[in-house]
Design an enzyme around this catalytic site. Structure first.
Site, PDB file in Angstrom:
ATOM      1  N   ASP A 114      12.074   2.865  12.267  1.00 47.96           N
ATOM      2  CA  ASP A 114      12.933   1.777  12.765  1.00 47.96           C
ATOM      3  C   ASP A 114      14.224   1.576  11.968  1.00 47.96           C
ATOM      4  O   ASP A 114      15.314   1.672  12.514  1.00 47.96           O
ATOM      5  CB  ASP A 114      12.137   0.466  12.909  1.00 47.96           C
ATOM      6  N   ASP A 145       0.857  -1.185   0.000  1.00 44.66           N
ATOM      7  CA  ASP A 145       0.000   0.000   0.000  1.00 44.66           C
ATOM      8  C   ASP A 145       0.892   1.233   0.000  1.00 44.66           C
ATOM      9  O   ASP A 145       2.107   1.125   0.143  1.00 44.66           O
ATOM     10  CB  ASP A 145      -0.919   0.011   1.231  1.00 44.66           C
ATOM     11  N   ASP A 185       1.612   4.782   1.769  1.00 40.43           N
ATOM     12  CA  ASP A 185       1.319   5.635   2.920  1.00 40.43           C
ATOM     13  C   ASP A 185       1.824   7.048   2.671  1.00 40.43           C
ATOM     14  O   ASP A 185       2.942   7.240   2.196  1.00 40.43           O
ATOM     15  CB  ASP A 185       2.008   5.079   4.174  1.00 40.43           C
TER      16      ASP A 185
HETATM   17  P1  ATP Z   1       5.225  -3.782   5.065  1.00 39.15           P
HETATM   18  O1  ATP Z   1       5.532  -3.805   3.629  1.00 39.15           O
HETATM   19  O2  ATP Z   1       5.398  -5.085   5.704  1.00 39.15           O
HETATM   20  O3  ATP Z   1       3.929  -3.110   5.412  1.00 39.15           O
HETATM   21  P2  ATP Z   1       6.300  -1.419   6.232  1.00 39.15           P
HETATM   22  O4  ATP Z   1       7.706  -0.896   6.326  1.00 39.15           O
HETATM   23  O5  ATP Z   1       5.339  -0.615   5.450  1.00 39.15           O
HETATM   24  O6  ATP Z   1       6.387  -2.895   5.705  1.00 39.15           O
HETATM   25  P3  ATP Z   1       4.527  -1.035   8.426  1.00 39.15           P
HETATM   26  O7  ATP Z   1       4.349  -1.838   9.641  1.00 39.15           O
HETATM   27  O8  ATP Z   1       3.412  -0.906   7.478  1.00 39.15           O
HETATM   28  O9  ATP Z   1       5.812  -1.619   7.702  1.00 39.15           O
HETATM   29  O10 ATP Z   1       5.011   0.401   8.914  1.00 39.15           O
HETATM   30  C1  ATP Z   1       5.106   1.524   8.057  1.00 39.15           C
HETATM   31  C2  ATP Z   1       6.314   2.371   8.465  1.00 39.15           C
HETATM   32  O11 ATP Z   1       6.167   2.833   9.811  1.00 39.15           O
HETATM   33  C3  ATP Z   1       7.625   1.614   8.451  1.00 39.15           C
HETATM   34  O12 ATP Z   1       8.219   1.609   7.167  1.00 39.15           O
HETATM   35  C4  ATP Z   1       8.451   2.399   9.471  1.00 39.15           C
HETATM   36  O13 ATP Z   1       8.980   3.545   8.899  1.00 39.15           O
HETATM   37  C5  ATP Z   1       7.403   2.798  10.487  1.00 39.15           C
HETATM   38  N1  ATP Z   1       7.299   1.819  11.595  1.00 39.15           N
HETATM   39  C6  ATP Z   1       6.417   0.793  11.699  1.00 39.15           C
HETATM   40  N2  ATP Z   1       6.598   0.094  12.815  1.00 39.15           N
HETATM   41  C7  ATP Z   1       7.615   0.674  13.463  1.00 39.15           C
HETATM   42  C8  ATP Z   1       8.284   0.415  14.695  1.00 39.15           C
HETATM   43  N3  ATP Z   1       7.921  -0.589  15.471  1.00 39.15           N
HETATM   44  N4  ATP Z   1       9.281   1.252  15.038  1.00 39.15           N
HETATM   45  C9  ATP Z   1       9.637   2.294  14.259  1.00 39.15           C
HETATM   46  N5  ATP Z   1       9.059   2.562  13.105  1.00 39.15           N
HETATM   47  C10 ATP Z   1       8.061   1.786  12.686  1.00 39.15           C
HETATM   48 MG    MG Z   2       3.176  -0.978   5.307  1.00 36.74          MG
END
Ligand code: ATP
Ligand code: MG
Length: 437
Positions: free
Chosen positions: A137, A57, A59
């Site tokens: 993170d 998705d 964001d």
């Molecule tokens: P995915 O493709 O699995 O959704 P993602 O990186 O988009 O991976 P999300 O959990 O959707 O992961 O989180 C979106 C963003 O928010 C991450 O890319 C990161 O920048 C931030 N984020 C999410 N969880 C954390 C965390 N526990 N600590 C710090 N930053 C986080």
């Molecule tokens: Mg995500």
């Protein structure tokens, strides 16, 4: 804290084009900028685009407050209690729009656990984009993409890390892990899913800090475990969790009960369950939590059942009690929802009846709602040498043949006595009630 000037990376270097962003997200960014706010794409979607993966998705982050986002998009819905963000509907697409956040305190941010450092009391902790980058993170998760200027904005050398295939935490890894121990699981997940190589510093820290996972709410761990195992890289995730000492924190009873055979590289049941899960994900078939948990906890169940049998409990009630016990204890770490534990129990209970093949039961078993899952599990167990292969093959065949042939197969069982012969029952044994959570 000083914030470095961001590095702005132009099209030539990053190679993205705005058309790779969903039209909904592009419209949202455009409208926010028109209204005088700044807005970019951020996180997983930018990382995935740069890695030439398909993002799940898109964001959007902005300096507009949630209320202001709603003024721009009348159809935005504000969600979230502690940290509010907006869901903006664009045709069929729903775009998540959040406001830049400031650095977390020891337990800040909406994703943080409520560890021994106390509850989070503050609500919306808005900040600037540079602060927003620093509280993320991993460096590769902190890249911003402006589709209007076609620029990538990088505060933390995330772009370089992506190019080098490195997964590195922002700031001091030990600090970031203690703020939110789930970041260890995210590290394992991203390493497996994206093929990045985890920073050595994190690898060294994980075995030492694995026990921090005990402070994470069990319901959050359930979600994280599914994210780790249901995205097509379960085997790699398992091996890494095991290697880093994280598995035993997530599944203590399972880790204690595993025998060498279970972990055998090709034939071990655990590995077979995970390979099967990955295969199904790759083929676009559904995967269910109950199957995964039933597989991971199977040995623990058998050990517990055998203990009860050796103390004189009959086989079936021993299994039911053991199931209640194993699921109950596991739920203290990972909250297994009841809808999942019910199915696990069904899969486990059916194993015995599938092996028994009592002629009068066959049709009922075939019609059972859980037959398919239980049968799949039986096949994996046969492959692991736990069940005679011809029994598994018989079940495979009986599903494929015509009804007439099926009847013949069932009759043949009765004649050869392959299916267990019915003994006259002396008295009905009452089912023993167990406390499944
Ligand atoms: P995915 O493709 O699995 O959704 P993602 O990186 O988009 O991976 P999300 O959990 O959707 O992961 O989180 C979106 C963003 O928010 C991450 O890319 C990161 O920048 C931030 N984020 C999410 N969880 C954390 C965390 N526990 N600590 C710090 N930053 C986080
Ligand atoms: Mg995500």
């Amino acid at each position: 804290m000083d914030f470095a000037e961001p590095r702005v990376i132009g099209h030539r270097e990053h190679g993205l084009s705005p058309q790779q962003v969903s039209s909904g997200a592009r419209k949202v960014v455009h409208a926010l900028c028109e209204a005088g706010f700044s807005a970019e794409l951020v996180g997983g979607c930018v990382r995935d685009l740069l890695l030439e993966h398909v993002p799940k998705d898109f964001d959007v982050v902005t300096d507009a407050r949630p209320e202001e986002v709603r003024q721009v998009f009348r159809r935005a819905r504000l969600i979230g209690r502690r940290f509010r963000l907006a869901h903006v509907r664009m045709g069929r697409e729903v775009v998540e729009v959040s406001t830049y956040r400031s650095l977390p305190t020891m337990a800040g941010g909406d994703y943080e656990v409520h560890g021994e450092h106390g509850r989070i009391l503050r609500d919306n902790v808005f900040g600037n984009r540079d602060q927003d980058a620093m509280r993320r993170d991993f460096t590769v998760n902190a890249l911003y993409y402006d589709p209007l200027k076609n620029e990538v904005i990088d505060y933390v050398d995330g772009f370089k890390d992506l190019q080098a295939g490195r997964l590195r935490m922002i700031g001091l890894a030990a600090e970031r892990i203690s703020e939110d121990p789930v970041r260890m699981l995210r590290a394992v997940r991203f390493q497996a899913k994206l093929g990045l190589v985890l920073d050595q510093e994190i690898e060294v820290l994980m075995p030492e800090m694995a026990y921090f996972l005990r402070h994470v709410p069990p319901a959050r761990l359930f979600d994280e475990v599914l994210k780790m195992f249901h995205h097509g890289h379960a085997l790699k995730v398992f091996d890494d969790l095991y290697r880093y000492g994280l598995f035993a924190e997530l599944f203590p009873a399972a880790a204690r009960a595993f025998i060498e055979l279970d972990l055998e590289s090709r034939t071990g049941l655990v590995r077979r369950v995970l390979i099967n899960t990955d295969q199904r994900v790759k083929e676009g078939k559904p995967v269910i939590a109950a199957f995964l948990f039933a597989g991971l906890l199977w040995r623990a169940l058998l050990v517990e059942r055998d203990r009860r049998v050796s103390h004189g409990t009959a086989g079936y009630p021993a299994l039911q009690q053991a199931a209640g016990d194993v699921i109950g204890r596991e739920s203290q770490r990972i909250a297994i929802p009841r809808r999942v534990s019910i199915v696990m129990l069904e899969i486990w209970e059916m194993q015995h009846r599938l092996q028994e093949r009592r002629p009068r039961m066959i049709q009922r078993l075939l019609e059972n709602k859980r037959f398919r899952a239980a049968y799949d599990f039986l096949v994996l167990r046969a492959g692991a040498g736990e069940v005679a292969q011809d029994i598994a093959d018989w079940w495979t065949r009986v599903q494929a043949v015509t009804l007439d042939e099926r009847r013949q197969m069932i009759n043949a069982l009765a004649i050869t006595g392959d299916g267990r012969k019915r003994r006259p029952r002396k008295r009905r044994r009452r089912p023993v009630k167990t406390a499944t959570p």
